[in-house]
Design an enzyme around this catalytic site. Structure first.
Site, PDB file in Angstrom:
ATOM      1  N   ARG A 178       0.846  -1.192   0.000  1.00 13.97           N
ATOM      2  CA  ARG A 178       0.000   0.000   0.000  1.00 13.97           C
ATOM      3  C   ARG A 178       0.879   1.239   0.000  1.00 13.97           C
ATOM      4  NH1 ARG A 178      -1.988  -3.595   3.933  1.00 13.97           N
ATOM      5  NH2 ARG A 178      -4.077  -4.438   3.495  1.00 13.97           N
ATOM      6  N   LYS A 202      -1.891  -2.557   8.031  1.00 16.94           N
ATOM      7  CA  LYS A 202      -2.988  -2.051   8.840  1.00 16.94           C
ATOM      8  C   LYS A 202      -2.916  -2.646  10.240  1.00 16.94           C
ATOM      9  CE  LYS A 202      -6.211  -1.237   5.031  1.00 16.94           C
ATOM     10  NZ  LYS A 202      -7.551  -1.554   4.448  1.00 16.94           N
ATOM     11  N   HIS A 273      -2.660   2.384  -5.640  1.00 16.64           N
ATOM     12  CA  HIS A 273      -3.444   1.187  -5.340  1.00 16.64           C
ATOM     13  C   HIS A 273      -3.689   0.381  -6.608  1.00 16.64           C
ATOM     14  CE1 HIS A 273      -5.202  -0.588  -1.776  1.00 16.64           C
ATOM     15  NE2 HIS A 273      -6.197  -1.026  -2.504  1.00 16.64           N
ATOM     16  N   ARG A 276      -0.941  -1.904  -6.894  1.00 16.69           N
ATOM     17  CA  ARG A 276      -1.150  -3.024  -5.966  1.00 16.69           C
ATOM     18  C   ARG A 276      -2.061  -4.068  -6.618  1.00 16.69           C
ATOM     19  NH1 ARG A 276      -1.207  -4.477  -0.470  1.00 16.69           N
ATOM     20  NH2 ARG A 276      -3.199  -5.137   0.413  1.00 16.69           N
ATOM     21  N   HIS A 299      -3.538  -9.152   3.319  1.00 19.13           N
ATOM     22  CA  HIS A 299      -4.993  -9.196   3.454  1.00 19.13           C
ATOM     23  C   HIS A 299      -5.380 -10.017   4.681  1.00 19.13           C
ATOM     24  CE1 HIS A 299      -5.678  -8.438  -1.127  1.00 19.13           C
ATOM     25  NE2 HIS A 299      -5.605  -7.319  -0.441  1.00 19.13           N
ATOM     26  N   TYR A 308      -9.231 -10.925  -7.070  1.00 24.11           N
ATOM     27  CA  TYR A 308      -8.285 -10.848  -8.178  1.00 24.11           C
ATOM     28  C   TYR A 308      -8.417 -12.044  -9.104  1.00 24.11           C
ATOM     29  CZ  TYR A 308      -6.284  -7.119  -5.415  1.00 24.11           C
ATOM     30  OH  TYR A 308      -6.121  -5.961  -4.695  1.00 24.11           O
TER      31      TYR A 308
END
Length: 327
Positions: A178, A202, A273, A276, A299, A308
């Site tokens: 990110r 995150k 992004h 990404r 993730h 994806y």
């Protein structure tokens, strides 16, 4: 024995009339919101923009509750939550926004119950509109290659900024990290012996991500020929620096990506992004398994990574329809 999932009830207005006059948060609501902010920052260690988004949604919810006469968080119930969502639905907010705010409300009410501020979790049965999920735009392999080549050609003048731009584009595409993760990198997060980088995602979750030789060469050149030209006494350990020597910010990285992509004929206008998404798609198209891609991207849920596979299937279908005589 499998239980049938109950379909969420449609959003309905609260029976009690909602005041249209501007309302301030009650003392109890304001105190709870301040406690919730401390929880998000200190305990969950969320990024500042994520905290702002959560607090904005919950402040609006508590304001609505006050208009209904529910001046204490313990009085917040399912009907009040549905009334709040119904009001926003009537304002024409998108399904995606409604779904996000419903999630914010459920997280908040779960925290209220867990901390003893409410007798039960009022949001556990709160349904929300299912958002329309669109497939992200990604670069083709040749477009990604042209993006790096165009940036490298610009860096031939040897300017520190040009060398930096090649390195950050290579690293974004190589790792799928990110933009916030890239900006937060320090020099000692790189392990050049193993060609991996330590990334804090995150919630400050740490993961180790490998990168290839092209990215390694670009980063090495940045560290030897580029970074010293921008570094200042206050630069600190930041890996990537802005033009004034401070740690580069996300806006500057987005500007770099948009400008360089504009030089690639036919390429979609993507931000960091988008790179990404591109990295994830190319990994899967190259044969990587979902679990590995999930770990590389950081993730929390495999379902996020699975989107994806839809991208790659969609591209395969288009290629088939264009190439097969019986398509």
């Amino acid at each position: 024995m499998r239980c049938a999932l109950r379909r969420p009830e449609p959003l309905r207005p609260y029976d009690r009339e909602v005041s249209e006059e501007p309302a301030h948060l009650s003392e109890a609501h304001a105190r709870t919101l301040a406690d919730y902010e401390r929880h998000l920052v200190a305990e969950r260690d969320l990024a500042p923009h994520t905290v702002r988004a959560y607090l904005g949604d919950i402040a609006d919810l508590l304001d609505h509750a006050g208009r209904l006469g529910l001046h204490d968080p313990a009085a917040l119930d399912l009907r009040g939550l549905r009334s709040w969502l119904a009001r926003q639905q009537s304002m024409g907010l998108s399904r995606t926004t409604l779904a996000r705010r419903a999630t914010a409300a459920r997280v908040f009410t779960a925290w209220l119950a867990r901390t003893g501020r409410a007798a039960e979790d009022a949001g556990v049965a709160l349904g929300s509109p299912k958002p329309h999920r669109t497939l992200p735009d990604v670069l083709r392999v040749d477009e990604a290659r042209e993006l790096i080549a165009a940036s490298a050609a610009r860096a031939d003048d040897g300017t520190p900024v040009g060398v930096r731009d090649v390195a950050l584009l290579e690293l974004l595409y190589a790792t799928g990290m990110r933009v916030g993760e890239l900006c937060g990198l320090d020099v000692d997060d790189l392990d050049r012996d193993r060609d991996v980088v330590r990334v804090f995602g995150k919630g400050r979750k740490e993961r180790t991500v490998p990168f290839g030789r092209p990215a390694a060469r670009a980063v090495d050149r940045w560290l030897t020929d580029g970074r010293p030209g921008l570094a200042r006494p206050g630069s600190g350990p930041a890996l990537f620096l802005g033009a004034r020597g401070a740690r580069i910010d996300q806006r500057a990285v987005r500007t770099v990506v948009h400008r360089r992509l504009a030089e690639v004929p036919g390429a979609p206008d993507l931000g960091p992004h988008g790179l990404r998404h591109t990295a994830a798609t190319h990994l899967l198209e190259g044969g990587a398994d979902l679990r590995s891609v999930q770990e590389l991207l950081g993730h929390a849920s495999l379902a996020t990574t699975q989107r994806y596979t839809h991208v790659t299937t969609d591209r395969l279908r288009r290629a088939y329809q264009q190439a097969h005589p019986r398509a």
